[in-house]
Design an enzyme around this catalytic site. Structure first.
Site, PDB file in Angstrom:
ATOM      1  CB  THR A   1      41.096  41.687  34.195  1.00  0.00           C
ATOM      2  OG1 THR A   1      40.571  42.702  35.041  1.00  0.00           O
ATOM      3  CG2 THR A   1      42.567  41.484  34.516  1.00  0.00           C
TER       4      THR A   1
ATOM      5  CE  LYS B   1      33.562  44.942  37.892  1.00  0.00           C
ATOM      6  NZ  LYS B   1      33.710  43.741  38.679  1.00  0.00           N
TER       7      LYS B   1
ATOM      8  CD1 TRP C   1      37.067  45.637  34.817  1.00  0.00           C
ATOM      9  CD2 TRP C   1      36.919  47.209  36.377  1.00  0.00           C
ATOM     10  NE1 TRP C   1      37.242  45.031  36.030  1.00  0.00           N
ATOM     11  CE2 TRP C   1      37.156  45.974  37.009  1.00  0.00           C
ATOM     12  CE3 TRP C   1      36.787  48.354  37.165  1.00  0.00           C
ATOM     13  CZ2 TRP C   1      37.265  45.850  38.386  1.00  0.00           C
ATOM     14  CZ3 TRP C   1      36.892  48.229  38.536  1.00  0.00           C
ATOM     15  CH2 TRP C   1      37.132  46.982  39.140  1.00  0.00           C
TER      16      TRP C   1
ATOM     17  CD  GLU D   1      43.164  40.239  38.186  1.00  0.00           C
ATOM     18  OE1 GLU D   1      41.933  40.154  38.381  1.00  0.00           O
ATOM     19  OE2 GLU D   1      43.713  41.288  37.816  1.00  0.00           O
TER      20      GLU D   1
HETATM   21  P1  AMP Z   1      36.620  41.734  37.769  1.00  0.00           P
HETATM   22  O1  AMP Z   1      37.997  41.223  37.663  1.00  0.00           O
HETATM   23  O2  AMP Z   1      36.146  42.470  36.573  1.00  0.00           O
HETATM   24  O3  AMP Z   1      35.682  40.678  38.222  1.00  0.00           O
HETATM   25  O4  AMP Z   1      36.610  42.837  38.923  1.00  0.00           O
HETATM   26  C1  AMP Z   1      37.046  42.564  40.229  1.00  0.00           C
HETATM   27  C2  AMP Z   1      36.832  43.764  41.080  1.00  0.00           C
HETATM   28  O5  AMP Z   1      35.457  44.124  41.094  1.00  0.00           O
HETATM   29  C3  AMP Z   1      37.203  43.591  42.518  1.00  0.00           C
HETATM   30  O6  AMP Z   1      38.581  43.706  42.752  1.00  0.00           O
HETATM   31  C4  AMP Z   1      36.397  44.703  43.166  1.00  0.00           C
HETATM   32  O7  AMP Z   1      37.036  45.953  43.030  1.00  0.00           O
HETATM   33  C5  AMP Z   1      35.127  44.688  42.350  1.00  0.00           C
HETATM   34  N1  AMP Z   1      34.120  43.839  42.988  1.00  0.00           N
HETATM   35  C6  AMP Z   1      33.777  42.581  42.680  1.00  0.00           C
HETATM   36  N2  AMP Z   1      32.794  42.128  43.489  1.00  0.00           N
HETATM   37  C7  AMP Z   1      32.509  43.138  44.342  1.00  0.00           C
HETATM   38  C8  AMP Z   1      31.604  43.290  45.442  1.00  0.00           C
HETATM   39  N3  AMP Z   1      30.765  42.324  45.819  1.00  0.00           N
HETATM   40  N4  AMP Z   1      31.620  44.469  46.099  1.00  0.00           N
HETATM   41  C9  AMP Z   1      32.453  45.474  45.750  1.00  0.00           C
HETATM   42  N5  AMP Z   1      33.322  45.382  44.719  1.00  0.00           N
HETATM   43  C10 AMP Z   1      33.357  44.234  44.033  1.00  0.00           C
END
Ligand code: AMP
Length: 590
Positions: A229, A483, A488, A374
C-alpha cells in the site's frame, strides 16, 4: 418431593472419610439442593471438544469444487474474446499451477507476483500459489515501473505472472529485479508478445502438469497473500495476509449486511484483485457459489455495461470513477439496468450524484463501503438499519453517504490525540482506529515498526465520527496522501520535487474534491524571499519527474505554509484554507 429431590439422602451416603462439606446454606422446606459429587474434572479453563479445522484458503476452492463445481466463471480475456469455464475447471487448473510452481522449486513462503487484471488465469495463479503455502503478491500495474521494481525487490519475488498488455512494463523493469527467476505471460502460444526475454506462456507453463497435489499442509497462520500500500507516508509497505485472516475475512464479507452475496447471485468484481483481494470477492464468490464474471482489462462504461447486461449480473463492486463512466454510458445511450440489484462502492467517498443515479434512476441499491489494504480490506458497509430506513428519503440519503457500519469481525472506535475515547454522537470527529482478525498487526519486514497501540488498535489515518446507530463518517484524512480515481498519489514525492525548484522555499500538495477523480492534487507553494516563479514554471519543472497523472491540477501561492507543533506541514489547516478553491480541471469534467 419430585424429580431430583434426593439430595439430603445422598449426603448421608457420602464415604465417612470425605472432606467435610462447607456449611450448607439454609434450605427452604421442599426445595431441592445440588448433588455434591467428587469431580474428576480439575477446576479451571476447559478446552472445547470441536474439530481443529484449519482456516486455510484451499478449503474455499475445495468447497467450490465439491458444491458448486458446475457454476460458471466468465472472463473477458485480455486477448479479447469472452471465455467460459467453471469452478471445477478453476480447481483443476489451480492444481496444475501448484505443480508447475513446485517443479520450479517453489517452497512455502516464496513470493510469487502477479501483474494482472481480473481473469480466470489470474485466479488460478492465485489459488495455485496460496494453496501450497507460497505467497501470492499482487502488483498494481498503475504504479510507474520504478515503483513496481522497488516493490518486487522489497518482496524478493521469484516469479512474475503478467498479462500481455504489461509487456512494456516488464521490459522496463526486467534488468532491475534480480530476485525474479521466472517470467510467465498469462496467455497461450498464439498470443505470446514479441520479446527477447526468456518468457514462458501460462498455457505452456501448466500444460501436462498433474492435478494431483497436496494443498493446505501448513498451519493456518501461514502467510498467504501480499499487497503493498502507498496509502501511508514514505515507501510503500507490504500487508501480509495469512490463511486464517483471509478465511475469516471471507466469512466477514459473506454476512448479509456486508458483501452478502449468495449462490443465486452473478457477481462482477470490477475492483481489481490487486486492490486488496478484490475486496475479498475472489474468495467469497467461490465460497458461496456465485456465478463469477471477470472484466479483464476493460473497465470503460460500454464494456462494463455489456457484461452487466449479457451475463445478467446481480451484484457488482468498484471505485466511484468506474461508476461515473458507466453512468455516462447509460445516460448517453438511454440504457437501463433491469437485473442489477446491488452495487458496492468504496475506495473513496461515494459522490451523491452516483448514489442518486443508481438508486433513483436505475433502481439499484448502493452500498457505500470503506476499507483499507491493511484491513483485507473490508472496514464498514452502508447496510441500512430498520430505524434509518423508517425515516424520510433525504435522511436515508444522508446516511447512505456515510461510510457505513462495522460488520461483525471489525471493531472500530474514534479517539482524540490523547487517546481518549470519543462519543458516538455523529458529530465529534477523531482518529479512527480499528481491530480485528483481518487487520494487519505489522508490515512486511517490519517496515514502519510497531503499528498498534497498547490495546492492539491500528490507526487508520482517517478522521471520522461515529453515530448512535454505528454509522461511521469520514470527515478528513490525517495521513498525507491524495487518492485520485481510487489510486494513491504521494504528496510527499510531489513536494520533494517541487522544493528542488530554485525559487521554492516550501511546498505542500493536498487533494481537493473533483467530480470525476474524487480528488486531484493542488500544489501550494511558498516562495523564497525575493524569488519569483509562476505556476506553469513549477509544473514544467515537475514534468518528467513524476507520473503524468500525478501532475497537480493547479498551483497556489501562499506567504507562509503553516507548520504543526512538530514542524510538519499542517495539512488539515491547508485543507481548511483551500476548501473552496475550484480546480480549473473541474469544469472540463462536468
Ligand atoms: P487503500 O488501502 O488503498 O484501500 O486505501 C484506504 C484508504 O482509502 C482509507 O484509509 C481511506 O482514506 C480511503 N477510503 C477508502 N474507502 C473510502 C470511502 N468509502 N470514503 C472515503 N475514503 C475512503
Amino acid at each position: 418431593m419430585f424429580g431430583f429431590g434426593k439430595g439430603k439422602d445422598e449426603k448421608k451416603a457420602e464415604p465417612a472419610k470425605a472432606a467435610p462439606a462447607p456449611a450448607a446454606a439454609p434450605v427452604a422446606p421442599g426445595v431441592a439442593t445440588a448433588v455434591p459429587v467428587a469431580s474428576a474434572i480439575p477446576r479451571g479453563p476447559m478446552n472445547g471438544l470441536m474439530q481443529d479445522w484449519k482456516l486455510t484458503v484451499d478449503k474455499v476452492i475445495d468447497h467450490a469444487f465439491q458444491n458448486h463445481g458446475q457454476r460458471e466463471i466468465v472472463t473477458r480475456t485480455v486477448e479479447g474474446p469472452i471465455v467460459r469455464s467453471t469452478y471445477a475447471d478453476l480447481y483443476y487448473r489451480s492444481r496444475q499451477v501448484s505443480n508447475a510452481l513446485l517443479a520450479d522449486g517453489v517452497q512455502k513462503g516464496d513470493r510469487i507476483a502477479t501483474l494482472a487484471w481480473n481473469t480466470t488465469r489470474h485466479i488460478e495463479t492465485w489459488y495455485g500459489t496460496m494453496c501450497i503455502g507460497a505467497v501470492l503478491h499482487t502488483l498494481n500495474p498503475r504504479l510507474f515501473p520504478e515503483q513496481i521494481a522497488w516493490i518486487i525487490n522489497h518482496a524478493e519475488d521469484t516469479h512474475v505472472f503478467y498479462d500481455i498488455t504489461f509487456q512494456p512494463i516488464i521490459e522496463a523493469i526486467k534488468d532491475k529485479v534480480p530476485s525474479v527467476k521466472h517470467w510467465v505471460v498469462l496467455t497461450d502460444a498464439a498470443h505470446k508478445p514479441q520479446t527477447t526475454m526468456n518468457v514462458r506462456t501460462y498455457e505452456e507453463y501448466i500444460a501436462g502438469k498433474s492435478t494431483d497435489v497436496v494443498w493446505g499442509d501448513f498451519p493456518e497462520d501461514t502467510a498467504c497473500g501480499l499487497c503493498y500500500t502507498s496509502g501511508t507516508t514514505g515507501d510503500p509497505k507490504g500487508v501480509l495476509y495469512s490463511h486464517r485472516s483471509n478465511v475469516l475475512h471471507t466469512l466477514i464479507g459473506m454476512q448479509h449486511d456486508a458483501i452478502g452475496i449468495g449462490a443465486k447471485d452473478t457477481v462482477l468484481p470490477v475492483v481489481p484483485m490487486f486492490h486488496a483481494n478484490a475486496w475479498g470477492i475472489a474468495f467469497s464468490a467461490p465460497a458461496v457459489g456465485s456465478k463469477l464474471v471477470l472484466p479483464g482489462a476493460k473497465m470503460d462504461g460500454e464494456s462494463i455495461y455489456q457484461l452487466l447486461n449479457d451475463e445478467k449480473v446481480t451484484f457488482t463492486a468498484a471505485v466511484p470513477t468506474v461508476w461515473l463512466m458507466l453512468l455516462q454510458h447509460l445516460e448517453g445511450a438511454n440504457l437501463k439496468l433491469p437485473l442489477l440489484k446491488r452495487v458496492v462502492i468504496g475506495g473513496s467517498a461515494v459522490p451523491e450524484r452516483i448514489l442518486r443515479a443508481f438508486e433513483e434512476n436505475y433502481d439499484v441499491e448502493v452500498v457505500h463501503a470503506w476499507g483499507m489494504t491493511e484491513m483485507s480490506p473490508l472496514g464498514s458497509l452502508g447496510a441500512m438499519t430498520e430505524n434509518v430506513m423508517a425515516q424520510d428519503r433525504e435522511t436515508v440519503v444522508r446516511y447512505k453517504l456515510k461510510q457505513g457500519r462495522a460488520p461483525f469481525g471489525v471493531e472500530m472506535k474514534t479517539i482524540n490525540d490523547e487517546g481518549t475515547l470519543l462519543p458516538r454522537d455523529g458529530k465529534t470527529a477523531g482518529r479512527l482506529v480499528v481491530r480485528g482478525p483481518a487487520v494487519a498487526k505489522g508490515y512486511f519486514k517490519n517496515a514502519g515498526g510497531n503499528i498498534l497501540d497498547d490495546q492492539g488498535f491500528f490507526d487508520t489515518g482517517d478522521v471520522a465520527n461515529l453515530d448512535e446507530h454505528g454509522y461511521m463518517q469520514i470527515t478528513d484524512r490525517a495521513k498525507d496522501v491524495i487518492k485520485s480515481g481510487g489510486e494513491w498519489i504521494s504528496s510527499i514525492d510531489i513536494e520533494n520535487f517541487a522544493v528542488g525548484h530554485p525559487a521554492v522555499a516550501n511546498a505542500a500538495a493536498i487533494g481537493l474534491p473533483h467530480p470525476k477523480w474524487d480528488e486531484r492534487p493542488l500544489l501550494i507553494i511558498e516562495l523564497k524571499p525575493g524569488a519569483a516563479a509562476t505556476g506553469d514554471e513549477i509544473l514544467n519543472f515537475l514534468n518528467g519527474k513524476i507520473a503524468k497523472w500525478w501532475m497537480p491540477d493547479d498551483v497556489a501561492f501562499v506567504e507562509k505554509i503553516p507548520l504543526g507543533a512538530t514542524g510538519k506541514i499542517n495539512k488539515l489547516a491547508l485543507r481548511a484554507t483551500f476548501k473552496d478553491h475550484k480546480l480549473p480541471t473541474i469544469q472540463a469534467a462536468e
